[in-house]
Design an enzyme around this catalytic site. Structure first.
Site, PDB file in Angstrom:
ATOM      1  N   PHE A 239      22.324  92.596  31.084  1.00 40.49           N
ATOM      2  CA  PHE A 239      21.000  93.198  31.539  1.00 40.49           C
ATOM      3  C   PHE A 239      21.890  93.236  32.802  1.00 40.49           C
ATOM      4  O   PHE A 239      21.521  94.360  33.580  1.00 40.49           O
ATOM      5  CB  PHE A 239      21.020  91.470  32.536  1.00 40.49           C
ATOM      6  CG  PHE A 239      19.588  91.857  33.171  1.00 40.49           C
ATOM      7  CD1 PHE A 239      18.061  92.072  33.106  1.00 40.49           C
ATOM      8  CD2 PHE A 239      19.508  92.080  34.845  1.00 40.49           C
ATOM      9  CE1 PHE A 239      16.931  92.908  33.978  1.00 40.49           C
ATOM     10  CE2 PHE A 239      18.193  92.224  35.514  1.00 40.49           C
ATOM     11  CZ  PHE A 239      17.364  92.822  35.316  1.00 40.49           C
TER      12      PHE A 239
ATOM     13  N   HIS B  45      17.448  79.116  26.305  1.00 38.24           N
ATOM     14  CA  HIS B  45      16.436  80.471  27.357  1.00 38.24           C
ATOM     15  C   HIS B  45      14.309  79.655  27.548  1.00 38.24           C
ATOM     16  O   HIS B  45      13.858  79.661  26.240  1.00 38.24           O
ATOM     17  CB  HIS B  45      16.902  82.068  26.971  1.00 38.24           C
ATOM     18  CG  HIS B  45      16.989  82.949  28.438  1.00 38.24           C
ATOM     19  ND1 HIS B  45      16.588  82.062  30.042  1.00 38.24           N
ATOM     20  CD2 HIS B  45      16.997  84.105  28.581  1.00 38.24           C
ATOM     21  CE1 HIS B  45      17.009  83.298  30.234  1.00 38.24           C
ATOM     22  NE2 HIS B  45      17.027  84.331  29.992  1.00 38.24           N
TER      23      HIS B  45
ATOM     24  N   ASP C   3      17.251  96.568  30.286  1.00 39.27           N
ATOM     25  CA  ASP C   3      18.053  95.275  29.256  1.00 39.27           C
ATOM     26  C   ASP C   3      17.887  96.085  27.466  1.00 39.27           C
ATOM     27  O   ASP C   3      16.914  94.849  27.044  1.00 39.27           O
ATOM     28  CB  ASP C   3      18.956  94.031  30.091  1.00 39.27           C
ATOM     29  CG  ASP C   3      19.157  94.034  29.014  1.00 39.27           C
ATOM     30  OD1 ASP C   3      19.880  93.724  28.301  1.00 39.27           O
ATOM     31  OD2 ASP C   3      19.532  92.386  29.165  1.00 39.27           O
TER      32      ASP C   3
ATOM     33  N   ARG D 168      22.664  81.335  21.129  1.00 33.96           N
ATOM     34  CA  ARG D 168      21.640  81.311  22.360  1.00 33.96           C
ATOM     35  C   ARG D 168      20.415  81.345  21.114  1.00 33.96           C
ATOM     36  O   ARG D 168      20.501  82.742  20.629  1.00 33.96           O
ATOM     37  CB  ARG D 168      21.473  82.376  23.077  1.00 33.96           C
ATOM     38  CG  ARG D 168      20.419  83.159  23.845  1.00 33.96           C
ATOM     39  CD  ARG D 168      20.800  83.995  25.170  1.00 33.96           C
ATOM     40  NE  ARG D 168      19.421  85.117  25.850  1.00 33.96           N
ATOM     41  CZ  ARG D 168      19.755  85.612  26.597  1.00 33.96           C
ATOM     42  NH1 ARG D 168      21.081  85.500  26.894  1.00 33.96           N
ATOM     43  NH2 ARG D 168      18.657  86.398  26.847  1.00 33.96           N
TER      44      ARG D 168
ATOM     45  N   SER E  92      27.092  90.023  31.911  1.00 36.82           N
ATOM     46  CA  SER E  92      25.699  89.881  31.870  1.00 36.82           C
ATOM     47  C   SER E  92      25.853  91.629  31.112  1.00 36.82           C
ATOM     48  O   SER E  92      25.849  92.625  31.675  1.00 36.82           O
ATOM     49  CB  SER E  92      25.185  89.693  33.049  1.00 36.82           C
ATOM     50  OG  SER E  92      24.303  90.283  32.804  1.00 36.82           O
TER      51      SER E  92
ATOM     52  N   TRP F 163      30.321  85.438  33.760  1.00 40.90           N
ATOM     53  CA  TRP F 163      29.142  85.766  32.758  1.00 40.90           C
ATOM     54  C   TRP F 163      28.973  87.657  32.922  1.00 40.90           C
ATOM     55  O   TRP F 163      28.609  88.623  33.670  1.00 40.90           O
ATOM     56  CB  TRP F 163      27.746  85.838  33.194  1.00 40.90           C
ATOM     57  CG  TRP F 163      26.408  86.016  32.469  1.00 40.90           C
ATOM     58  CD1 TRP F 163      24.944  86.623  33.309  1.00 40.90           C
ATOM     59  CD2 TRP F 163      26.150  85.818  30.978  1.00 40.90           C
ATOM     60  NE1 TRP F 163      24.958  86.694  32.352  1.00 40.90           N
ATOM     61  CE2 TRP F 163      25.115  85.994  30.776  1.00 40.90           C
ATOM     62  CE3 TRP F 163      27.310  84.996  29.963  1.00 40.90           C
ATOM     63  CZ2 TRP F 163      23.872  86.210  29.959  1.00 40.90           C
ATOM     64  CZ3 TRP F 163      26.874  85.003  28.583  1.00 40.90           C
ATOM     65  CH2 TRP F 163      25.428  85.623  28.206  1.00 40.90           C
TER      66      TRP F 163
ATOM     67  N   ASP G 244      28.252  87.837  27.238  1.00 36.29           N
ATOM     68  CA  ASP G 244      26.854  88.047  26.800  1.00 36.29           C
ATOM     69  C   ASP G 244      26.699  89.502  26.480  1.00 36.29           C
ATOM     70  O   ASP G 244      26.939  90.819  26.060  1.00 36.29           O
ATOM     71  CB  ASP G 244      25.640  88.729  28.311  1.00 36.29           C
ATOM     72  CG  ASP G 244      24.781  88.923  27.691  1.00 36.29           C
ATOM     73  OD1 ASP G 244      24.165  88.844  26.178  1.00 36.29           O
ATOM     74  OD2 ASP G 244      23.829  89.384  28.685  1.00 36.29           O
TER      75      ASP G 244
HETATM   76  C1  SPV Z   1      21.610  88.437  30.928  1.00 37.09           C
HETATM   77  O1  SPV Z   1      21.809  88.658  32.405  1.00 37.09           O
HETATM   78  O2  SPV Z   1      22.413  89.756  31.088  1.00 37.09           O
HETATM   79  C2  SPV Z   1      21.173  87.945  30.236  1.00 37.09           C
HETATM   80  C3  SPV Z   1      20.839  86.469  31.117  1.00 37.09           C
HETATM   81  O3  SPV Z   1      21.365  87.618  29.458  1.00 37.09           O
HETATM   82  S1  SPV Z   1      18.682  86.777  30.986  1.00 37.09           S
HETATM   83  O4  SPV Z   1      18.591  88.429  31.744  1.00 37.09           O
HETATM   84  O5  SPV Z   1      18.319  86.290  31.995  1.00 37.09           O
HETATM   85  O6  SPV Z   1      18.049  87.381  29.252  1.00 37.09           O
HETATM   86 MG    MG Z   2      21.812  89.163  28.144  1.00 36.67          MG
END
Ligand code: SPV
Ligand code: MG
Length: 290
Positions: A44, A186, A54, A155, A42, A40, A81
């Site tokens: 974040f 989510h 983020d 999402r 990500s 992933w 992402d």
């Molecule tokens: C990420 O990992 O960037 C996500 C998951 O989008 S969360 O941070 O839980 O939204």
């Molecule tokens: Mg994210």
């Protein structure tokens, strides 16, 4: 077989794929060695790596650079992402081309407005796009992809925004109608009840993906029992694990006035050499450095 085809094949052969968050090639290599089915990329984690929240502060170029570096050091399929897709449907068209060329096997696009606010923070401003507008972004992504195996995952943040299950189901179905291959649902509730309830109510034709960050007790056994969740993304576990290790080690070095104690408790440098594939360099040196 392309990584995207492998990801689809893996989803078909196992009831659930495990996708680990990665914020660097090193974290991706460690995830691959540990046995995850995919990575992933990500938002974040990359934001946190830069010491930033983020909130659409990291650019597409920064994210792509990291993804390319990850793709160059691992063989696992990468789920990118891409937050809100960096703008409207036109920005999504551009982004899909870039992410496919960079080596992604899938993208997740969320139905929030740009700039987004991270989903789990208390009191976060969570504004959603009109359904029609987000459908346009999904359709743009599906139309743009070159590899038919490349997954477009929509999402919905309806539960995050507090709009309830009916709105979440309506949005998810609309995004499937626009061509989404999967729905990522989510929730920021501190237990999995919203996700379990959504999953039981979901009658759409595509499987679901989840990110059990706020409700870690939703393990694979419970997920499989629900039947229609085919992808678990362990978002934020890579950066939290890395930060845990560094925080503890750095504090001990200050407390101990030196590295005389911690060195026994962290990976030896030889293990880092192995992860860097130093052996390949050594053999290239003896072969070519004449
Ligand atoms: C990420 O990992 O960037 C996500 C998951 O989008 S969360 O941070 O839980 O939204
Ligand atoms: Mg994210």
């Amino acid at each position: 077989m392309s990584p995207a085809k492998r990801l689809r094949a893996r989803m078909a052969e196992t009831s659930l794929v495990h996708i680990m968050a990665a914020h660097s090639p090193l974290s991706a290599i460690l995830a691959e060695e540990a046995g995850f089915d995919g990575l992933w990329a990500s938002g974040f984690e990359l934001s946190a790596l830069y010491g930033l929240p983020d909130m659409s502060l990291i650019s597409m170029t920064q994210h792509l650079d990291m993804l390319r570096a990850i793709a160059g050091r691992t063989t696992l399929p990468i789920v990118a992402d891409i937050d809100t897709g960096y703008g409207n449907a036109i920005n999504v068209i551009h982004a899909i081309g870039e992410y496919e060329r960079a080596g992604a096997s899938a993208v997740v696009i969320e139905d929030k407005t740009f700039p987004k606010v991270t989903s789990l923070v208390a009191g976060g401003r969570q504004e959603l796009l009109r359904i029609e507008e987000f459908k346009g972004k999904i359709a743009a992504a599906v139309t743009t992809r070159q590899d038919p195996d490349f997954l477009v995952i929509a999402r919905t943040e309806a539960l995050i925004a507090g709009l309830g299950e009916t709105e979440a189901l309506q949005r998810a179905q609309a995004y499937v109608d626009a061509g989404a291959d999967m729905i990522l649902i989510h929730s920021k509730k501190r237990d999995p009840s919203e996700i379990e309830s959504f999953s039981r109510a979901w009658t759409g034709s595509v499987p679901l993906a989840i990110v059990p960050n706020a409700y870690p007790e939703l393990n694979a056994e419970r997920v499989k029992a629900l039947g229609n969740i085919r992808m678990t993304i362990y978002g934020n576990y890579g950066i939290r694990a890395a930060a845990t290790g560094m925080q503890e080690t750095f504090r001990r070095i200050i407390a101990d006035d030196g590295v005389q104690n911690v060195h026994k408790d962290i990976l030896p440098v030889e293990e880092i050499f192995r992860l860097q594939r130093m052996d390949e360099i050594k053999s290239a040196e003896s072969r070519f450095l004449c």
